[in-house]
Write a protein that holds these residues in place. Structure first.
Motif, PDB file in Angstrom:
ATOM      1  N   TYR A 103       0.837  -1.202   0.000  1.00  0.00           N
ATOM      2  CA  TYR A 103       0.000   0.000   0.000  1.00  0.00           C
ATOM      3  C   TYR A 103       0.877   1.260   0.000  1.00  0.00           C
ATOM      4  O   TYR A 103       0.741   2.130   0.860  1.00  0.00           O
ATOM      5  CB  TYR A 103      -0.940  -0.021   1.205  1.00  0.00           C
ATOM      6  CG  TYR A 103      -1.764  -1.278   1.282  1.00  0.00           C
ATOM      7  CD1 TYR A 103      -2.700  -1.568   0.301  1.00  0.00           C
ATOM      8  CD2 TYR A 103      -1.603  -2.178   2.325  1.00  0.00           C
ATOM      9  CE1 TYR A 103      -3.463  -2.729   0.364  1.00  0.00           C
ATOM     10  CE2 TYR A 103      -2.364  -3.339   2.402  1.00  0.00           C
ATOM     11  CZ  TYR A 103      -3.289  -3.606   1.417  1.00  0.00           C
ATOM     12  OH  TYR A 103      -4.047  -4.750   1.483  1.00  0.00           O
ATOM     13  N   GLN A 104       1.775   1.332  -0.950  1.00  0.00           N
ATOM     14  CA  GLN A 104       2.791   2.381  -0.984  1.00  0.00           C
ATOM     15  C   GLN A 104       2.213   3.787  -0.996  1.00  0.00           C
ATOM     16  O   GLN A 104       2.739   4.670  -0.310  1.00  0.00           O
ATOM     17  CB  GLN A 104       3.694   2.198  -2.198  1.00  0.00           C
ATOM     18  CG  GLN A 104       4.563   0.979  -2.115  1.00  0.00           C
ATOM     19  CD  GLN A 104       5.393   0.782  -3.371  1.00  0.00           C
ATOM     20  OE1 GLN A 104       5.566   1.682  -4.165  1.00  0.00           O
ATOM     21  NE2 GLN A 104       5.915  -0.427  -3.532  1.00  0.00           N
ATOM     22  N   ASP A 105       1.145   4.016  -1.756  1.00  0.00           N
ATOM     23  CA  ASP A 105       0.587   5.371  -1.851  1.00  0.00           C
ATOM     24  C   ASP A 105       0.069   5.857  -0.502  1.00  0.00           C
ATOM     25  O   ASP A 105       0.379   6.969  -0.069  1.00  0.00           O
ATOM     26  CB  ASP A 105      -0.533   5.437  -2.894  1.00  0.00           C
ATOM     27  CG  ASP A 105      -0.020   5.252  -4.311  1.00  0.00           C
ATOM     28  OD1 ASP A 105       1.204   5.402  -4.539  1.00  0.00           O
ATOM     29  OD2 ASP A 105      -0.854   4.959  -5.194  1.00  0.00           O
ATOM     30  N   LEU A 137       3.444   8.910   5.946  1.00  0.00           N
ATOM     31  CA  LEU A 137       4.761   9.420   6.330  1.00  0.00           C
ATOM     32  C   LEU A 137       4.900  10.910   6.061  1.00  0.00           C
ATOM     33  O   LEU A 137       5.620  11.617   6.771  1.00  0.00           O
ATOM     34  CB  LEU A 137       5.860   8.647   5.603  1.00  0.00           C
ATOM     35  CG  LEU A 137       5.975   7.163   5.954  1.00  0.00           C
ATOM     36  CD1 LEU A 137       7.131   6.540   5.194  1.00  0.00           C
ATOM     37  CD2 LEU A 137       6.112   6.947   7.450  1.00  0.00           C
ATOM     38  N   ALA A 138       4.200  11.414   5.049  1.00  0.00           N
ATOM     39  CA  ALA A 138       4.265  12.833   4.711  1.00  0.00           C
ATOM     40  C   ALA A 138       3.333  13.684   5.582  1.00  0.00           C
ATOM     41  O   ALA A 138       3.434  14.920   5.570  1.00  0.00           O
ATOM     42  CB  ALA A 138       3.905  13.037   3.237  1.00  0.00           C
ATOM     43  N   ALA A 139       2.448  13.061   6.332  1.00  0.00           N
ATOM     44  CA  ALA A 139       1.500  13.803   7.176  1.00  0.00           C
ATOM     45  C   ALA A 139       2.258  14.673   8.169  1.00  0.00           C
ATOM     46  O   ALA A 139       3.236  14.240   8.773  1.00  0.00           O
ATOM     47  CB  ALA A 139       0.570  12.837   7.906  1.00  0.00           C
ATOM     48  N   ASP A 140       1.789  15.894   8.328  1.00  0.00           N
ATOM     49  CA  ASP A 140       2.460  16.879   9.175  1.00  0.00           C
ATOM     50  C   ASP A 140       1.751  16.980  10.523  1.00  0.00           C
ATOM     51  O   ASP A 140       0.661  17.540  10.626  1.00  0.00           O
ATOM     52  CB  ASP A 140       2.462  18.226   8.466  1.00  0.00           C
ATOM     53  CG  ASP A 140       3.319  19.270   9.153  1.00  0.00           C
ATOM     54  OD1 ASP A 140       3.707  19.063  10.329  1.00  0.00           O
ATOM     55  OD2 ASP A 140       3.594  20.297   8.516  1.00  0.00           O
ATOM     56  N   LEU A 141       2.386  16.435  11.544  1.00  0.00           N
ATOM     57  CA  LEU A 141       1.781  16.432  12.874  1.00  0.00           C
ATOM     58  C   LEU A 141       1.825  17.787  13.563  1.00  0.00           C
ATOM     59  O   LEU A 141       1.304  17.928  14.670  1.00  0.00           O
ATOM     60  CB  LEU A 141       2.431  15.351  13.738  1.00  0.00           C
ATOM     61  CG  LEU A 141       2.068  13.924  13.315  1.00  0.00           C
ATOM     62  CD1 LEU A 141       2.930  12.907  14.035  1.00  0.00           C
ATOM     63  CD2 LEU A 141       0.600  13.657  13.571  1.00  0.00           C
ATOM     64  N   HIS A 199      -4.574  10.043   8.481  1.00  0.00           N
ATOM     65  CA  HIS A 199      -3.162   9.786   8.169  1.00  0.00           C
ATOM     66  C   HIS A 199      -2.260  10.312   9.294  1.00  0.00           C
ATOM     67  O   HIS A 199      -1.286   9.656   9.676  1.00  0.00           O
ATOM     68  CB  HIS A 199      -2.760  10.441   6.838  1.00  0.00           C
ATOM     69  CG  HIS A 199      -3.315   9.743   5.639  1.00  0.00           C
ATOM     70  ND1 HIS A 199      -4.516  10.099   5.079  1.00  0.00           N
ATOM     71  CD2 HIS A 199      -2.840   8.704   4.917  1.00  0.00           C
ATOM     72  CE1 HIS A 199      -4.758   9.307   4.050  1.00  0.00           C
ATOM     73  NE2 HIS A 199      -3.748   8.443   3.923  1.00  0.00           N
ATOM     74  N   ARG A 200      -2.596  11.468   9.846  1.00  0.00           N
ATOM     75  CA  ARG A 200      -1.808  12.012  10.955  1.00  0.00           C
ATOM     76  C   ARG A 200      -1.923  11.136  12.188  1.00  0.00           C
ATOM     77  O   ARG A 200      -0.946  10.937  12.908  1.00  0.00           O
ATOM     78  CB  ARG A 200      -2.233  13.456  11.245  1.00  0.00           C
ATOM     79  CG  ARG A 200      -1.624  14.439  10.248  1.00  0.00           C
ATOM     80  CD  ARG A 200      -2.193  15.822  10.406  1.00  0.00           C
ATOM     81  NE  ARG A 200      -3.407  15.848   9.581  1.00  0.00           N
ATOM     82  CZ  ARG A 200      -4.419  16.671   9.742  1.00  0.00           C
ATOM     83  NH1 ARG A 200      -4.394  17.576  10.695  1.00  0.00           N
ATOM     84  NH2 ARG A 200      -5.448  16.621   8.937  1.00  0.00           N
ATOM     85  N   GLU A 259       0.710   7.187  15.789  1.00  0.00           N
ATOM     86  CA  GLU A 259       0.823   5.857  16.382  1.00  0.00           C
ATOM     87  C   GLU A 259       2.135   5.188  15.962  1.00  0.00           C
ATOM     88  O   GLU A 259       2.825   4.589  16.785  1.00  0.00           O
ATOM     89  CB  GLU A 259      -0.367   4.989  15.991  1.00  0.00           C
ATOM     90  CG  GLU A 259      -0.298   3.632  16.677  1.00  0.00           C
ATOM     91  CD  GLU A 259      -1.508   2.770  16.435  1.00  0.00           C
ATOM     92  OE1 GLU A 259      -2.458   2.880  17.235  1.00  0.00           O
ATOM     93  OE2 GLU A 259      -1.489   1.998  15.462  1.00  0.00           O
ATOM     94  N   LEU A 260       2.488   5.291  14.697  1.00  0.00           N
ATOM     95  CA  LEU A 260       3.726   4.684  14.216  1.00  0.00           C
ATOM     96  C   LEU A 260       4.950   5.275  14.909  1.00  0.00           C
ATOM     97  O   LEU A 260       5.930   4.575  15.150  1.00  0.00           O
ATOM     98  CB  LEU A 260       3.862   4.860  12.698  1.00  0.00           C
ATOM     99  CG  LEU A 260       2.882   4.060  11.841  1.00  0.00           C
ATOM    100  CD1 LEU A 260       3.022   4.468  10.375  1.00  0.00           C
ATOM    101  CD2 LEU A 260       3.066   2.569  12.019  1.00  0.00           C
TER     102      LEU A 260
END
Length: 135
Positions: free
Chosen positions: A73-75, A81-85, A106-107, A112-113
């Motif tokens: 699920y690369q996209d 990963l690009a989400a800005d917290l 996504h954030r 969580e990650l």
């Protein structure tokens, strides 16, 4: 004035999460809302719901599936990963007091990650839904 309904059929497992009205993200972002810190664990149930599209079809993929298989699920993983917290999530406080995410899944997954215990959220009260509704 009548609200426009949500433009897609909502699967049963998402009816408690997705609003049944069409709403505008720009309107939501412009509102002056209460900002609070919420435990990631209190919102983590969102990560087990199929919010995301896959193979051009909506509501096929849960955030946890993406986290478990980032190569497949690369996209969605790249979006995570690009989400800005630095930007808060947006939630609605439903009439029963529950918080559900309007913008920011996504954030949440990224938080969580990264092992974060809290996220900052902006809270839209249920009674203010007309402020973001598309008519």
């Amino acid at each position: 004035m009548t609200r426009r309904p949500f433009p897609l059929a909502i699967p049963p497992e998402l009816t408690a999460y997705i609003l049944d009205l069409h709403w505008d993200l720009g309107l939501l972002h412009r509102l002056d809302l209460l900002t609070i810190s919420v435990r990631v664990a209190d919102l983590a149930h969102h990560l087990d719901r199929p919010f995301w599209q896959y193979d051009g079809r909506p509501f096929q993929l849960t955030p946890r599936q993406v986290a478990a298989d980032p190569a497949k699920y690369q996209d969605q993983y790249a979006r995570t990963l690009a989400a800005d917290l630095r930007h808060p999530l947006h939630v609605v406080r439903r009439w029963d007091g529950r918080l559900t995410i309007l913008d920011g899944v996504h954030r949440l997954l990224k938080a969580e990650l990264e092992g974060r215990t809290t996220v900052v959220v902006r809270v839209l009260p249920w009674e203010d839904l007309d402020e973001i509704a598309v008519r």
